[in-house]
Design an enzyme around this catalytic site. Sequence first.
Site, short mmCIF file in Angstrom:
data_model
loop_
_atom_site.label_atom_id
_atom_site.label_comp_id
_atom_site.label_asym_id
_atom_site.label_seq_id
_atom_site.Cartn_x
_atom_site.Cartn_y
_atom_site.Cartn_z
N GLY A 107 0.82 -1.21 0.00
CA GLY A 107 0.00 0.00 0.00
C GLY A 107 0.85 1.26 0.00
O GLY A 107 0.42 2.31 0.49
N GLY A 109 1.54 2.81 -2.59
CA GLY A 109 1.09 3.68 -3.68
C GLY A 109 1.75 3.39 -5.01
O GLY A 109 2.14 4.32 -5.72
N SER A 110 1.86 2.10 -5.37
CA SER A 110 2.56 1.79 -6.61
C SER A 110 1.83 2.31 -7.85
O SER A 110 2.48 2.67 -8.84
CB SER A 110 2.80 0.28 -6.73
OG SER A 110 1.62 -0.42 -6.47
N SER A 111 0.50 2.42 -7.81
CA SER A 111 -0.23 2.93 -8.99
C SER A 111 0.14 4.39 -9.25
O SER A 111 0.43 4.78 -10.39
CB SER A 111 -1.74 2.85 -8.78
OG SER A 111 -2.10 1.59 -8.35
N ALA A 112 0.12 5.19 -8.19
CA ALA A 112 0.48 6.61 -8.35
C ALA A 112 1.95 6.73 -8.74
O ALA A 112 2.31 7.53 -9.61
CB ALA A 112 0.24 7.36 -7.03
N ALA A 113 2.79 5.90 -8.12
CA ALA A 113 4.22 5.98 -8.39
C ALA A 113 4.52 5.65 -9.86
O ALA A 113 5.29 6.36 -10.51
CB ALA A 113 4.99 5.03 -7.46
N ASP A 154 -1.42 10.80 -3.28
CA ASP A 154 -0.32 9.88 -3.59
C ASP A 154 0.47 10.34 -4.83
O ASP A 154 1.68 10.14 -4.92
CB ASP A 154 -0.86 8.44 -3.77
CG ASP A 154 -2.14 8.36 -4.58
OD1 ASP A 154 -2.63 9.40 -5.05
OD2 ASP A 154 -2.68 7.26 -4.75
#
Length: 322
Positions: A107, A109-113, A154
């Site tokens: 969690g 924040g890999s999508s935002a990253a 994020d």
Amino acid sequence: MKKIKASTPGKLMLFGEHAVIYDRPCIVAAVDQRFMVTVEEIEGEEIVVQAPGVGMHDYRKKLADLGETRIPKGLRFVEETVRSFYEKHKNGGLRIKTENHFSSEFGFGSSAAVTVGLAKALHELFKVEILEHELFEFCYQVVLKVQGVGSGFDIAAALYGGVLYFVTGGKRIEQLKVSNLPIVVGYTGVKADTPTLVRQVAELRRQHPIRVERWFEEMTAMVEKAKRWFPQGEWFKLGKLMDENQEILKKLGVSSVELDRLTGAAVKAGADGAKLSGAGGGDCMIALVGEKKRRMVEKAIEAADGEVLKVKLGAEGVRIEK
Ligand code: MEV
């Protein structure tokens, strides 16, 4: 052919989760677990994606079909970022490689990253100038398109890094001067699904608007205090504030058995305070702990079946790697 590599930090929410969806502030810290994205121009009219972190080793899609037909769950942010960019700046074939330095289970924040890293790398590769706040907006729109919900906190953490005071949609983004944040991070072992939890809170707010708005107001007051106390290093007071924030998150119904167990164990072992971090339901908890009691608190979290994650907070935002 030209290749560009960008890296972005992960994030941890410190105060104000959920309320930040509703035009309120939060405080978020970037963490030093970085996410890498490499983009390279290739011959042909397709994108090729290698993303072992989400089990994709050779995903191919014709440029003309971007955004259409079924997209594997783990690649929706990647494909939407390329589609949005190509809509404005049509280009040719592309190879994209992503690497996690952290598991997307935590969690962080890999999508935002990945969205921020890929967007930055594409602008750099094709020499398209973009201001930082425009890049924020570009990435935020990608997240809304894919996920439907989200405050954008994020995205801000991945882009700007550090410790940020952030208001919904980036209405305000202020860097706080914080050093040596004494935080212990514990992972519950349970992967949380943010959109589900956000919808659950939205439903509670629909049923009990006055009560939920009052809790959000209380959280806003906490975030404003935390904004003052972080730069002053008022760790003890911030710990107590975490306990208060956690009580509201429990009332919102987003804590879990595991999160309660880990936060309870941390406080019992001498932490100044502890709370869940992020959407809840699983993922990570954080505890504020002075140096002397740190080891005790880490052991208590492990004894309560948590995994202590060694991360540093306040990491640098997106950067192009040489
Ligand atoms: C999730 O980590 C934090 C939420 O506030 C969602 C968001 O702000 O996008 C629940």
